[in-house]
Design a protein around this motif. Structure first.
Motif, PDB file in Angstrom:
ATOM      1  N   PRO A  36       0.824  -1.216   0.000  1.00  0.00           N
ATOM      2  CA  PRO A  36       0.000   0.000   0.000  1.00  0.00           C
ATOM      3  C   PRO A  36       0.857   1.265   0.000  1.00  0.00           C
ATOM      4  CG  PRO A  36      -0.840  -1.592   1.586  1.00  0.00           C
ATOM      5  CD  PRO A  36       0.463  -2.130   1.098  1.00  0.00           C
ATOM      6  N   SER A  37       0.481   2.238  -0.808  1.00  0.00           N
ATOM      7  CA  SER A  37       1.279   3.467  -0.924  1.00  0.00           C
ATOM      8  C   SER A  37       1.417   4.228   0.398  1.00  0.00           C
ATOM      9  CB  SER A  37       0.704   4.379  -2.010  1.00  0.00           C
ATOM     10  OG  SER A  37      -0.651   4.681  -1.758  1.00  0.00           O
ATOM     11  N   PRO A  38       0.418   4.218   1.302  1.00  0.00           N
ATOM     12  CA  PRO A  38       0.635   4.926   2.576  1.00  0.00           C
ATOM     13  C   PRO A  38       1.797   4.367   3.389  1.00  0.00           C
ATOM     14  CG  PRO A  38      -1.708   4.541   2.239  1.00  0.00           C
ATOM     15  CD  PRO A  38      -0.986   3.757   1.183  1.00  0.00           C
ATOM     16  N   ILE A  39       2.090   3.079   3.222  1.00  0.00           N
ATOM     17  CA  ILE A  39       3.233   2.498   3.947  1.00  0.00           C
ATOM     18  C   ILE A  39       4.532   3.002   3.330  1.00  0.00           C
ATOM     19  CG2 ILE A  39       4.373   0.374   4.669  1.00  0.00           C
ATOM     20  CD1 ILE A  39       1.698  -1.058   4.446  1.00  0.00           C
ATOM     21  N   THR A  40       4.600   2.983   2.001  1.00  0.00           N
ATOM     22  CA  THR A  40       5.787   3.506   1.323  1.00  0.00           C
ATOM     23  C   THR A  40       6.027   4.960   1.700  1.00  0.00           C
ATOM     24  OG1 THR A  40       5.350   2.037  -0.546  1.00  0.00           O
ATOM     25  CG2 THR A  40       6.883   3.842  -0.919  1.00  0.00           C
ATOM     26  N   GLU A  41       4.968   5.747   1.722  1.00  0.00           N
ATOM     27  CA  GLU A  41       5.092   7.172   2.049  1.00  0.00           C
ATOM     28  C   GLU A  41       5.556   7.376   3.488  1.00  0.00           C
ATOM     29  OE1 GLU A  41       1.166   8.406   1.096  1.00  0.00           O
ATOM     30  OE2 GLU A  41       1.474   8.142  -1.067  1.00  0.00           O
ATOM     31  N   ALA A  42       5.057   6.552   4.405  1.00  0.00           N
ATOM     32  CA  ALA A  42       5.485   6.661   5.802  1.00  0.00           C
ATOM     33  C   ALA A  42       6.965   6.333   5.951  1.00  0.00           C
ATOM     34  CB  ALA A  42       4.638   5.739   6.676  1.00  0.00           C
ATOM     35  N   LEU A  43       7.420   5.308   5.234  1.00  0.00           N
ATOM     36  CA  LEU A  43       8.837   4.947   5.278  1.00  0.00           C
ATOM     37  C   LEU A  43       9.695   6.061   4.669  1.00  0.00           C
ATOM     38  CD1 LEU A  43       8.508   1.193   4.274  1.00  0.00           C
ATOM     39  CD2 LEU A  43       9.351   2.045   6.471  1.00  0.00           C
ATOM     40  N   GLN A  44       9.234   6.653   3.588  1.00  0.00           N
ATOM     41  CA  GLN A  44       9.980   7.743   2.973  1.00  0.00           C
ATOM     42  C   GLN A  44      10.092   8.943   3.913  1.00  0.00           C
ATOM     43  OE1 GLN A  44       7.625   8.068  -0.588  1.00  0.00           O
ATOM     44  NE2 GLN A  44       9.053   6.828  -1.810  1.00  0.00           N
ATOM     45  N   ARG A  45       8.999   9.242   4.623  1.00  0.00           N
ATOM     46  CA  ARG A  45       9.046  10.353   5.587  1.00  0.00           C
ATOM     47  C   ARG A  45      10.057  10.072   6.692  1.00  0.00           C
ATOM     48  NH1 ARG A  45       3.427  10.265   4.758  1.00  0.00           N
ATOM     49  NH2 ARG A  45       3.105   9.068   6.684  1.00  0.00           N
ATOM     50  N   ARG A  46      10.070   8.815   7.147  1.00  0.00           N
ATOM     51  CA  ARG A  46      11.023   8.484   8.216  1.00  0.00           C
ATOM     52  C   ARG A  46      12.462   8.573   7.721  1.00  0.00           C
ATOM     53  NH1 ARG A  46      14.065   8.716  11.256  1.00  0.00           N
ATOM     54  NH2 ARG A  46      14.352   7.792  13.314  1.00  0.00           N
ATOM     55  N   LEU A  47      12.685   8.228   6.464  1.00  0.00           N
ATOM     56  CA  LEU A  47      14.026   8.310   5.896  1.00  0.00           C
ATOM     57  C   LEU A  47      14.538   9.743   5.805  1.00  0.00           C
ATOM     58  CD1 LEU A  47      13.755   5.669   3.029  1.00  0.00           C
ATOM     59  CD2 LEU A  47      15.391   5.598   4.916  1.00  0.00           C
ATOM     60  N   GLU A  48      13.631  10.703   5.804  1.00  0.00           N
ATOM     61  CA  GLU A  48      14.048  12.103   5.735  1.00  0.00           C
ATOM     62  C   GLU A  48      14.737  12.563   7.019  1.00  0.00           C
ATOM     63  OE1 GLU A  48      10.524  14.212   4.739  1.00  0.00           O
ATOM     64  OE2 GLU A  48      10.445  13.447   2.685  1.00  0.00           O
ATOM     65  N   HIS A  49      14.458  11.841   8.121  1.00  0.00           N
ATOM     66  CA  HIS A  49      15.178  12.153   9.358  1.00  0.00           C
ATOM     67  C   HIS A  49      16.498  11.380   9.324  1.00  0.00           C
ATOM     68  CE1 HIS A  49      16.299  12.558  13.512  1.00  0.00           C
ATOM     69  NE2 HIS A  49      15.269  13.367  13.739  1.00  0.00           N
ATOM     70  N   PRO A  50      17.632  12.032   9.493  1.00  0.00           N
ATOM     71  CA  PRO A  50      18.917  11.373   9.234  1.00  0.00           C
ATOM     72  C   PRO A  50      19.469  10.536  10.378  1.00  0.00           C
ATOM     73  CG  PRO A  50      19.294  13.663   9.809  1.00  0.00           C
ATOM     74  CD  PRO A  50      17.798  13.471   9.776  1.00  0.00           C
ATOM     75  N   VAL A  51      18.740  10.416  11.477  1.00  0.00           N
ATOM     76  CA  VAL A  51      19.245   9.645  12.615  1.00  0.00           C
ATOM     77  C   VAL A  51      18.408   8.388  12.791  1.00  0.00           C
ATOM     78  CG1 VAL A  51      19.756   9.666  15.083  1.00  0.00           C
ATOM     79  CG2 VAL A  51      20.013  11.774  13.738  1.00  0.00           C
ATOM     80  N   PHE A  52      19.070   7.244  12.808  1.00  0.00           N
ATOM     81  CA  PHE A  52      18.387   5.957  12.961  1.00  0.00           C
ATOM     82  C   PHE A  52      18.885   5.272  14.232  1.00  0.00           C
ATOM     83  CE2 PHE A  52      18.766   6.175   8.101  1.00  0.00           C
ATOM     84  CZ  PHE A  52      17.595   6.901   7.989  1.00  0.00           C
ATOM     85  N   GLY A  53      18.495   5.809  15.361  1.00  0.00           N
ATOM     86  CA  GLY A  53      18.934   5.253  16.633  1.00  0.00           C
ATOM     87  C   GLY A  53      18.033   4.129  17.115  1.00  0.00           C
ATOM     88  N   TYR A  54      18.235   3.746  18.372  1.00  0.00           N
ATOM     89  CA  TYR A  54      17.377   2.718  18.960  1.00  0.00           C
ATOM     90  C   TYR A  54      15.918   3.181  18.904  1.00  0.00           C
ATOM     91  CZ  TYR A  54      21.628   0.596  20.868  1.00  0.00           C
ATOM     92  OH  TYR A  54      22.858   0.005  21.002  1.00  0.00           O
TER      93      TYR A  54
END
Length: 389
Positions: free
Chosen positions: A46-64
């Protein structure tokens, strides 16, 4: 509207379904083989899942990461709306998939040498996981009549009385596609309770059910919720197997503590940022996509059943109550499983799953995944017919 017609090129994407055929089927060249075996879809998520993942990728920190209450509430709201099941957020434990969840529960609540009961034929990890953990797997064979599976409750009760510690239920059933009735589930829960057997219910296919059938969570019929542990996941529903996320629903506080301690002992941490992001987006925004999917898969099922049963002698196939998996009966062809698989792979260039993968009770059957575009379905059916005629 979502896109269920595009045929995506999945070869050379590290796809188990498309890139492991040579290894799984012991053939030298799978480049011309169409895989319709393992249970993932060839549809875009579903495109809303792809869009949510893309939004999260815009934040450059992937911590715990950790699961928020909003993430849990997205799931509990879904269960209330779709299955009329009220789940408390505190009952939810997260795990990296259904199979790891089965392993955790079996290891936490049984000892080496203890008996674990399953119905057969059934999803292979129901057998593999307990055996690898040193448990003894007891089986109770389902009876089959015109595509409908039934439980032999006399045999089932006798097995429960033999010292079984855990019964693993597959609901809806894989590979048979059976949606168990309220009466069956009530009886299972009552018999397990009276024999002090823990019920572990795998309900990963619960959202893929065709009208007028309706999935009934065993938690909604059990008198004692503390004797039930249920596994749900968005991965089958929304084609997210690669994100590795599942929920273990544990109403009993003491059992939750046992599983939390088990996770700590095995170094199992929270789900990843991306798993949690996809999980929440799926349950908050995936409903419209799912409704379209069900229509597509239902239509695919109708087409495959009609074509195979009308054009291939000795083939029986019945539309299942649910799942996107078709359980094909070829016993009347007189072919052995080896001969059938050889014909499909060498003449038809088609990879289906042999029934004995699901236990000896599956001998004479094949499992076919129909969650793919109609063009692929028509190609697969043509290959099947070519192999057998």
């Amino acid at each position: 509207m979502s896109d269920f017609t595009t045929v995506y090129q999945r070869r050379n994407t590290n796809s188990v379904k498309w890139d492991s055929v040579e290894e799984i089927y012991s053939i030298t060249d799978a480049s011309q083989v169409l895989p319709m075996w393992i249970a993932d879809m060839d549809f875009a998520i579903p495109s809303p899942i792809t869009e949510a993942l893309q939004r999260r990728l815009e934040h450059p920190v992937f911590g715990y990461s950790k699961a928020s209450e909003e993430t849990k509430t997205a799931f509990t709201n879904w269960m209330q709306k779709k299955h009329q099941l009220k789940i408390e957020n505190k009952w939810i434990l997260f795990q990296q998939g259904v199979v790891p969840s089965i392993s955790a529960v079996v290891e936490a609540f049984t000892e080496v040498g203890d008996k674990v009961l399953i119905h057969t034929p059934v999803y292979p990890p129901f057998t593999i996981v307990p055996e690898k953990l040193g448990r003894v797997v007891e089986t109770c064979r389902l009876t089959e009549q015109d595509g409908s599976l039934e439980i032999d409750f006399s045999a089932f009760e006798a097995k429960l009385k033999s010292g079984v510690k855990v019964f693993i239920l597959c609901s809806p059933h894989n590979p048979g596609g059976q949606v168990w009735s309220k009466e069956d589930l009530t009886k299972i829960a009552a018999l397990c309770q009276s024999n002090n057997v823990l019920v572990l219910s795998d309900e990963i296919h619960s959202d893929i059910v065709f009208k007028p059938n309706k999935h009934i969570p065993i938690l909604s019929v059990a008198e004692n919720l503390n004797n039930i542990i249920t596994i749900f996941a968005p991965t089958k529903t929304f084609n997210l197997a690669g994100i590795q996320a599942a929920t273990i629903i544990v109403p009993d506080e003491q059992k939750r503590k046992v599983l939390e301690d088990h996770a700590l002992a095995h170094g199992q941490m929270e789900l990843s940022i991306f798993s949690l992001t996809a999980f929440q987006a799926a349950y908050e925004h995936g409903e419209a996509w799912l409704e379209e999917l069900l229509e597509i898969v239902s239509s695919n099922m109708d087409y495959v059943v009609d074509q195979l049963t009308s054009k291939v002698d000795g083939i029986k196939a019945f539309k299942p109550d649910g799942t996107y998996l078709l359980w094909i009966d070829y016993r009347d062809t007189g072919l052995s499983e080896k001969d059938m698989m050889d014909l499909l792979l060498t003449k038809g260039k088609l990879a289906l799953e042999p029934g004995t993968k699901y236990g000896e009770a599956g001998n004479g059957f094949l499992r076919m995944n129909v969650a793919c575009p109609r063009m692929t379905i028509e190609d697969g059916v043509a290959r099947f017919i070519k192999a057998l005629t």
